[in-house]
Design an enzyme around this catalytic site. Structure first.
Site, PDB file in Angstrom:
ATOM      1  N   TYR A 147       0.842  -1.199   0.000  1.00  0.00           N
ATOM      2  CA  TYR A 147       0.000   0.000   0.000  1.00  0.00           C
ATOM      3  C   TYR A 147       0.876   1.248   0.000  1.00  0.00           C
ATOM      4  O   TYR A 147       0.648   2.187  -0.779  1.00  0.00           O
ATOM      5  CB  TYR A 147      -0.901   0.007   1.237  1.00  0.00           C
ATOM      6  CG  TYR A 147      -1.712   1.275   1.375  1.00  0.00           C
ATOM      7  CD1 TYR A 147      -2.873   1.467   0.628  1.00  0.00           C
ATOM      8  CD2 TYR A 147      -1.316   2.290   2.251  1.00  0.00           C
ATOM      9  CE1 TYR A 147      -3.613   2.627   0.739  1.00  0.00           C
ATOM     10  CE2 TYR A 147      -2.050   3.453   2.369  1.00  0.00           C
ATOM     11  CZ  TYR A 147      -3.196   3.619   1.615  1.00  0.00           C
ATOM     12  OH  TYR A 147      -3.922   4.786   1.725  1.00  0.00           O
ATOM     13  N   LYS A 151       1.276   4.260  -2.913  1.00  0.00           N
ATOM     14  CA  LYS A 151       1.073   5.690  -2.692  1.00  0.00           C
ATOM     15  C   LYS A 151       2.326   6.491  -3.032  1.00  0.00           C
ATOM     16  O   LYS A 151       2.233   7.651  -3.435  1.00  0.00           O
ATOM     17  CB  LYS A 151       0.626   5.943  -1.255  1.00  0.00           C
ATOM     18  CG  LYS A 151      -0.765   5.382  -0.956  1.00  0.00           C
ATOM     19  CD  LYS A 151      -1.808   5.930  -1.921  1.00  0.00           C
ATOM     20  CE  LYS A 151      -3.199   5.422  -1.650  1.00  0.00           C
ATOM     21  NZ  LYS A 151      -4.214   5.976  -2.576  1.00  0.00           N
TER      22      LYS A 151
END
Length: 262
Positions: A147, A151
């Site tokens: 994750y 990002k």
């Protein structure tokens, strides 16, 4: 009347942004993989809201969504790449399909949205892209590895296109919140959420998206908007702290109390 298309708008930050922009007089495109949620929200808002199905990992979905939205709205002024997913826990305990799905949605979904929307943004009276990055793009987060990587990719893409698309008069910006009170952070298996807490609401982030969409951007307007006091502190400290200090502080955030007591 200006228009905005929001991906992942069926719930959470996307839904909050849809409601806020509608109140501000925008034509709002509410697009999500969950067609039932989008239709329900559009009906609640009124005639200037349009719902649609969108799997952001599918470029053909994007092309269809943008065609139907611009035919309805007249043009596309603001694109919000909001759709995203999160898997938490030890990297090796997360199945590879979940790692790949994170990249498909969080990275490929944003690339698809930017790529497919450019011809429409170029034709608009004014145009802006706002991506959902994260405080996890300040320094890689343990138990959120893929994750966090996704990002960082969003952060890099935003910086690159904000420079590339200057020639078109299009600013590409992002918001970087810490943990937000949405379904995505429920039952998270990461020590960082216990230590940092969940203090931001979807409305807090939506207000920052609106601020970026409506501000008169100039050459000194920052590409990134940290959301929340803790995120601002972390973001600013990361710019001036030596790398080993950033690593140690994030090591402390990631370590469970039992490990520290050993």
């Amino acid at each position: 009347m200006p228009s905005i298309l929001i991906s992942g708008a069926g719930q959470g930050i996307g839904a909050a942004a849809a409601k806020l922009f509608y109140q501000q007089g925008y034509k709002v495109g509410i697009y999500d993989i969950n067609a039932v949620q989008t239709q329900k929200l559009a009906q609640q808002l009124g005639e200037n809201a349009k719902a649609g199905l969108l799997d952001v990992a599918n470029i053909e979905h994007w092309q269809k969504a943008l065609t139907e939205f611009t035919q309805w709205a007249g043009e596309l002024n603001v694109l919000v790449n909001n759709a995203g997913i999160l898997y938490s826990g030890a990297f090796e305990h997360t199945d590879i399909a979940s790692h790949h799905r994170t990249i498909d949605i969080n990275v490929k979904g944003v690339i698809n949205g930017c790529y497919a929307s450019l011809p429409y943004l170029q034709k608009a009276a004014f145009a802006r892209v706002i991506n959902l990055s994260s405080a996890s793009a300040i320094y890689g987060q343990a138990d959120l590895a893929t994750y966090s990587a996704s990002k960082f990719a969003v952060r890099g893409l935003t910086e690159s296109l904000d420079i590339e698309w200057q020639k078109y008069g299009i600013r590409v910006l992002d918001v970087m919140p810490l943990f937000v009170q949405t379904a995505m952070v429920k039952d998270m298996d990461a020590e960082s959420i216990r230590k940092m807490g969940v203090h931001l609401t979807p409305d807090d982030v939506a207000e920052q998206i609106l601020s970026l969409a409506t501000l008169k951007a100039h050459a000194f307007t920052p590409t990134h908007r940290a959301v929340g006091f803790k995120t601002k502190v972390l973001f600013n400290l990361s710019k001036i702290s030596p790398q080993f200090v950033n690593r140690l502080s994030n090591l402390w955030i990631a370590q469970k109390q039992s490990a520290l007591e050993k």
